[in-house]
Enzyme design. Structure first.
Site, mmCIF file in Angstrom:
data_model
loop_
_atom_site.group_PDB
_atom_site.id
_atom_site.type_symbol
_atom_site.label_atom_id
_atom_site.label_comp_id
_atom_site.label_asym_id
_atom_site.label_seq_id
_atom_site.Cartn_x
_atom_site.Cartn_y
_atom_site.Cartn_z
ATOM 1 N N THR A 174 -55.711 -67.914 -12.786
ATOM 2 C CA THR A 174 -55.356 -66.738 -12.004
ATOM 3 C C THR A 174 -55.205 -65.505 -12.889
ATOM 4 O O THR A 174 -54.797 -65.606 -14.051
ATOM 5 C CB THR A 174 -54.034 -66.980 -11.250
ATOM 6 O OG1 THR A 174 -53.575 -65.745 -10.665
ATOM 7 C CG2 THR A 174 -52.942 -67.491 -12.185
ATOM 8 N N TYR A 194 -45.137 -68.553 -11.551
ATOM 9 C CA TYR A 194 -46.510 -68.925 -11.181
ATOM 10 C C TYR A 194 -47.474 -68.635 -12.329
ATOM 11 O O TYR A 194 -48.207 -69.521 -12.786
ATOM 12 C CB TYR A 194 -46.921 -68.156 -9.926
ATOM 13 C CG TYR A 194 -48.386 -68.293 -9.556
ATOM 14 C CD1 TYR A 194 -48.937 -69.542 -9.259
ATOM 15 C CD2 TYR A 194 -49.214 -67.172 -9.489
ATOM 16 C CE1 TYR A 194 -50.273 -69.672 -8.918
ATOM 17 C CE2 TYR A 194 -50.546 -67.291 -9.137
ATOM 18 C CZ TYR A 194 -51.077 -68.536 -8.862
ATOM 19 O OH TYR A 194 -52.403 -68.655 -8.524
#
Length: 314
Positions: free
Chosen positions: A124, A146
């Site tokens: 990501t 995250y």
């Protein structure tokens, strides 16, 4: 080719399964169907795939994976993860699902799958930190659980590659949207709240956030392009997104125009760990994969609005 896709009932992975299947590959999907977001939506995605002949098996990546590898795979696309930035999701959950699960999958691949062509890790742009506007060689500076745990998972995969134990690459995705997007993500929530005239929670400052909003169809085209190019991408980190940048305000306006409605806004405090700006630098993807995003924000949102109305309003 025989291909394993993890997180296959999810947003991006379900589209990837369809894309790979359409190219003539044998696709095996696994998903643990956890309840971080609607299990009903995941089952709906799985049913859509089943109608096309793609089976998704309920498997937890933190369990014994011997049964998954009864036959070997040519490629593994690892999309399963604990996603998003959520104040209600503990660090333990991110660690379990983004680090331990990735290592358990790697251990199973190394134990049971001796001839794999490539392990493709899906990462990501959140690993870059508050502003993801740089190339792949820039040091990562994640600011969320995250982003931090996804970076750790990425390094576990690339560590195995550096040791010569398997071919692998990691693909960093940018602000993907389109049909099947998670219900708490910007556009699905925006479409729902517009359709039902509900107040939309807008975090302080986010109206000016800039994003490389990338249509899911372009993303899966880029991922599918890895097949046959595993020697070229081995050991590489590659950004995958669009270099077209739009603000949240522009996204809201586009959906309002498509649906011919005006959004009711519920102003909320700023959300910790939210990126201020993303602008995908995709020179490497273009060079190595022949990647070129084609779908505009408006075109993609028209498809997403159609999907939402078809699936949730009849």
């Amino acid at each position: 080719m025989r291909i394993l896709v993890t997180g296959a009932a999810g947003f991006i992975a379900s589209h990837l399964c369809e894309k790979l299947f359409s190219l003539g590959h044998e696709v095996i999907g696994i998903d643990n169907f956890n309840d971080y977001y609607s299990v009903a939506l995941k089952k709906m995605n799985a049913e859509d795939l089943a109608e096309k002949g793609i089976a998704i098996h309920a498997v937890d990546l933190n369990a014994d994976l011997a049964g998954v590898f009864k036959a070997e795979f040519d490629y593994v696309f690892h999309l399963a993860a604990q996603p998003g930035i959520s104040a209600t999701t503990s660090l333990t959950e991110y660690v379990d699902n983004n680090i331990y699960a990735t290592q358990n999958l790697l251990d199973a691949v190394l134990k049971y799958n001796k001839s794999i062509k490539s392990f493709v890790n899906i990462a990501t742009s959140s690993v870059y930190g508050l502003e993801a506007t740089v190339g792949e060689d820039t040091p990562a500076k994640p600011v969320s659980f995250y982003g931090t745990t996804k970076l750790a998972g990425e390094q576990l995969v690339l560590g195995m590659q550096r040791l010569g134990k398997l071919n692998a690459c990691s693909i960093r995705l940018y602000s993907v949207f389109g049909p099947r997007e998670r219900p708490e993500k910007l556009y699905t929530k925006l479409i729902e709240n517009l359709y039902y005239d509900k107040p939309f929670p807008l975090f302080e400052g986010s109206i000016k956030h800039e994003r490389s909003f990338t249509y899911v169809g372009d993303i899966v085209d880029g991922l599918a392009a890895i097949i046959g190019k595993e020697a070229i991408v081995n050991g590489e980190i590659i950004n995958l997104g669009t270099d077209e940048v739009n603000t949240t305000a522009e996204g809201i306006k586009t959906v309002e125009e498509i649906m011919n409605k005006k959004l009711i806004i519920d102003h909320q405090p700023a959300r910790k760990g939210d990126q201020q700006k993303t602008a995908a630098v995709i020179d490497k993807a273009r060079r190595l994969l022949g990647y070129e995003p084609k779908v505009t924000l408006k075109q993609g949102l028209e498809e997403q609005v159609k999907w939402y109305i078809e699936k949730f309003t009849k």
